[in-house]
Design an enzyme around this catalytic site. Structure first.
Site, mmCIF file in Angstrom:
data_model
loop_
_atom_site.group_PDB
_atom_site.id
_atom_site.type_symbol
_atom_site.label_atom_id
_atom_site.label_comp_id
_atom_site.label_asym_id
_atom_site.label_seq_id
_atom_site.Cartn_x
_atom_site.Cartn_y
_atom_site.Cartn_z
ATOM 1 N N LEU A 92 0.830 -1.213 0.000
ATOM 2 C CA LEU A 92 0.000 0.000 0.000
ATOM 3 C C LEU A 92 0.860 1.256 0.000
ATOM 4 O O LEU A 92 1.996 1.255 0.461
ATOM 5 C CB LEU A 92 -0.960 0.013 1.184
ATOM 6 C CG LEU A 92 -0.437 0.075 2.618
ATOM 7 C CD1 LEU A 92 -0.041 1.459 3.052
ATOM 8 C CD2 LEU A 92 -1.497 -0.471 3.561
ATOM 9 N N CYS A 128 9.689 4.519 3.083
ATOM 10 C CA CYS A 128 9.909 3.199 2.490
ATOM 11 C C CYS A 128 10.991 3.161 1.422
ATOM 12 O O CYS A 128 11.971 2.432 1.576
ATOM 13 C CB CYS A 128 8.600 2.691 1.903
ATOM 14 S SG CYS A 128 7.328 2.607 3.152
ATOM 15 N N LYS A 165 14.633 3.832 2.601
ATOM 16 C CA LYS A 165 15.043 2.773 3.535
ATOM 17 C C LYS A 165 15.221 1.429 2.811
ATOM 18 O O LYS A 165 16.231 0.746 3.003
ATOM 19 C CB LYS A 165 13.958 2.662 4.616
ATOM 20 C CG LYS A 165 13.937 1.389 5.416
ATOM 21 C CD LYS A 165 12.865 1.441 6.478
ATOM 22 C CE LYS A 165 11.515 0.922 6.033
ATOM 23 N NZ LYS A 165 11.370 -0.517 5.966
HETATM 24 C C1 UGA Z 1 5.834 3.045 -1.466
HETATM 25 C C2 UGA Z 1 5.352 2.020 -2.524
HETATM 26 O O1 UGA Z 1 4.783 2.709 -3.635
HETATM 27 C C3 UGA Z 1 4.314 1.061 -1.918
HETATM 28 O O2 UGA Z 1 3.959 0.097 -2.886
HETATM 29 C C4 UGA Z 1 4.921 0.376 -0.704
HETATM 30 O O3 UGA Z 1 3.968 -0.453 -0.057
HETATM 31 C C5 UGA Z 1 5.389 1.421 0.303
HETATM 32 O O4 UGA Z 1 6.347 2.310 -0.345
HETATM 33 C C6 UGA Z 1 6.022 0.694 1.458
HETATM 34 O O5 UGA Z 1 7.034 0.024 1.249
HETATM 35 O O6 UGA Z 1 5.451 0.686 2.565
HETATM 36 P P1 UGA Z 1 4.851 5.325 -0.427
HETATM 37 O O7 UGA Z 1 6.151 5.417 0.315
HETATM 38 O O8 UGA Z 1 3.580 5.546 0.325
HETATM 39 O O9 UGA Z 1 4.717 3.839 -1.083
HETATM 40 O O10 UGA Z 1 4.911 6.391 -1.579
HETATM 41 P P2 UGA Z 1 4.876 6.422 -3.185
HETATM 42 O O11 UGA Z 1 3.551 6.869 -3.639
HETATM 43 O O12 UGA Z 1 5.406 5.184 -3.749
HETATM 44 O O13 UGA Z 1 5.919 7.614 -3.465
HETATM 45 C C7 UGA Z 1 7.263 7.542 -3.009
HETATM 46 C C8 UGA Z 1 8.033 8.763 -3.424
HETATM 47 O O14 UGA Z 1 8.306 8.738 -4.812
HETATM 48 C C9 UGA Z 1 7.337 10.094 -3.157
HETATM 49 O O15 UGA Z 1 8.286 10.994 -2.622
HETATM 50 C C10 UGA Z 1 6.881 10.557 -4.518
HETATM 51 O O16 UGA Z 1 6.829 11.949 -4.610
HETATM 52 C C11 UGA Z 1 7.978 9.991 -5.415
HETATM 53 N N1 UGA Z 1 7.561 9.726 -6.803
HETATM 54 C C12 UGA Z 1 6.612 8.795 -7.073
HETATM 55 C C13 UGA Z 1 8.186 10.406 -7.853
HETATM 56 O O17 UGA Z 1 9.074 11.266 -7.628
HETATM 57 N N2 UGA Z 1 7.824 10.119 -9.136
HETATM 58 C C14 UGA Z 1 6.889 9.195 -9.422
HETATM 59 O O18 UGA Z 1 6.619 8.980 -10.626
HETATM 60 C C15 UGA Z 1 6.265 8.511 -8.369
#
Ligand code: UGA
Length: 440
Positions: free
Chosen positions: A161, A268, A271
């Site tokens: 998630l 996440c 890390k």
């Molecule tokens: C992430 C994963 O997407 C989940 O599948 C996973 O369960 C979770 O980590 C975890 O391990 O618990 P999350 O940390 O909530 O989820 O956030 P994301 O929506 O994945 O975004 C992560 C980062 O990437 C954010 O800083 C976002 O701004 C950045 N991002 C995302 C980008 O810079 N470009 C993108 O195209 C997508």
């Protein structure tokens, strides 16, 4: 729930750890009809949860928690002793943070294993929801056999998630991955996830644990890749948004996680990428690609601040409005947020910062320095009206949906650095903004 009530009941699931993953899993399983009890070592948190107060911002979660409490399917308890003996499944969802060298700190996980093992019924199951290094579930089973003289199955059931869309991601995932050590635990898990309709993959414990790390590391790699493409787009005249679309429409590549910007953050990706690199190292393998993914991600933040600095020649005495403190939109989480690094760098270079975030200010105040050079504003208007430049650091919808035509009239300067490419480049130009974004 009083300890007496807890003793008189049995639970389908006891969830240890009321963080994002634990609480969302507990509320969703309760909503699917299971009797669930959540335990956390913080009694204040439990007390507030019993009244339906969620310790973090997650759209829709309060409604599900309140609904399942009212239907007597979701319970909270501060103590393991009163509930674990009555559990069919104990789900571990405690934090596994990074140590400075990237190694995973599993201290809390092992503390839970040691505490629950003697209390658990011999037929009960442990389910790992925490992200733990490959091999942990096997080690846990051996340890339980040694310390509690019991043969208890430990299942790996990684969570995918995302914060901000947690409920939808939990109930409508792309897939479910279950690493089960026996046919018996596989059957129990099949019953548990019967109500979630998606592709279900059953694997070995180690494979399930690796799928979690490999998925996060791959998504982070996609982001660092597109960020490097964006940097080259800037000097060649290509537009990274169109490049990402053109690439992503190839089904083998896919359009998601190709948004260029100031890099990934959160609790996440940073890390887990460091952890997988460390796990590779401990197995005498140098994961060269992940080293670069990490390097590109931290470079991206510095490069963005340098871009702002180059515009002014010096940032000394300049006032910069920073819109967004959270690591992404729809969350109040500021862990490893690019915005926090950018603010620190702006302050270090002598700028004054006026910051605004719809929900993350309280958390940001805990990690940012207390200085008269950093002030927080309740609204976008307040932040931008006194600034020499406006920076967009988080992809909040309120920033992309704002009426920039009206805002411009209130702004001291029409200079905007969009670190998330959330605004329409053409429209911003037409409105007369001096608009800079990433790779466009
Ligand atoms: C992430 C994963 O997407 C989940 O599948 C996973 O369960 C979770 O980590 C975890 O391990 O618990 P999350 O940390 O909530 O989820 O956030 P994301 O929506 O994945 O975004 C992560 C980062 O990437 C954010 O800083 C976002 O701004 C950045 N991002 C995302 C980008 O810079 N470009 C993108 O195209 C997508």
């Amino acid at each position: 729930m009083t300890p007496k009530e807890a003793q008189s009941t049995s639970y389908d699931i006891v969830v240890v750890g009321a963080g994002y993953v634990g609480l969302v899993a507990a509320a969703c399983f309760a909503d699917l009809g299971f009797r669930v009890c959540v335990i956390d070592r913080n009694p204040d948190k439990i007390e507030r949860l019993q009244h339906g107060v969620i310790p973090f911002f997650e759209p829709g979660l309060d409604l599900v928690v309140k609904r399942t409490i009212a239907r007597k399917r979701l319970f909270f308890s501060p103590s393991l002793e009163s509930v674990v003996p009555h559990a069919k499944i104990v789900m571990i969802a405690v934090g596994t943070p990074s140590q400075p060298n990237g190694k995973v700190d599993t201290h809390d996980y092992w503390k839970v294993i040691d505490a629950i093992a003697p209390l658990m019924h011999a037929t009960a199951l442990i389910v790992d929801k925490s992200t733990v290094p490959i091999g942990t579930a096997q080690k846990a089973m051996k340890r339980i056999a040694r310390i509690a003289k019991k043969s208890i199955d430990v299942v790996s059931f990684p969570e995918f998630l995302r914060e901000g869309t947690a409920l939808d991601d939990f109930l409508k995932p792309d897939r479910l991955v279950v690493g089960a050590p026996s046919k018996k635990s596989e059957r129990i898990m099949k019953r548990l996830i019967r109500g979630i309709r998606t592709k279900k993959i059953f694997t070995s414990l180690e494979t399930a644990e690796m799928i979690k790390y490999a998925s996060n590391a791959f998504l982070a790699t996609k982001i660092s890749f597109i960020n490097e493409i964006a940097n080259i787009c800037e000097s060649t005249g290509a537009d990274v948004v169109d490049v990402a679309l053109g690439m992503g429409l190839d089904k083998r590549i896919g359009t998601s996680f190709l948004r260029a910007g100031i890099g990934y953050g959160g609790s996440c990706f940073p890390k887990d990428v460091k952890a997988l690199k460390h796990i590779a190292g401990s197995n005498h393998y140098s994961f060269k690609l992940l080293k670069s993914v990490i390097e590109v991600n931290s470079f991206q933040r510095k490069y963005f601040v340098e871009k702002i600095e180059r515009h002014f020649r010096s940032l000394k005495g300049k006032t910069i409005a920073v819109l967004g403190l959270a690591f992404k939109g729809n969350t109040d989480d500021v862990r490893e947020s690019a915005s926090i690094d950018i603010i620190n760098e702006l302050l270090r270079k002598g700028a004054k910062v006026v910051a605004h975030d719809p929900v993350a200010e309280t958390n940001a105040r805990k990690v940012l320095p207390v200085t008269p050079k950093l002030i927080y504003c309740q609204t976008i208007e307040h932040a931008v009206k006194q600034a020499d430049a406006t920076v967009i650091a988080t992809e909040w919808r309120t920033f992309s949906d704002a009426n920039w035509k009206t805002l411009k009239k209130k702004m001291k300067s029409s200079l905007v650095f969009d670190g998330r490419n959330i605004l329409d480049k053409q429209k911003m130009k037409e409105l007369g903004f001096d608009y800079y974004s990433i790779g466009r």
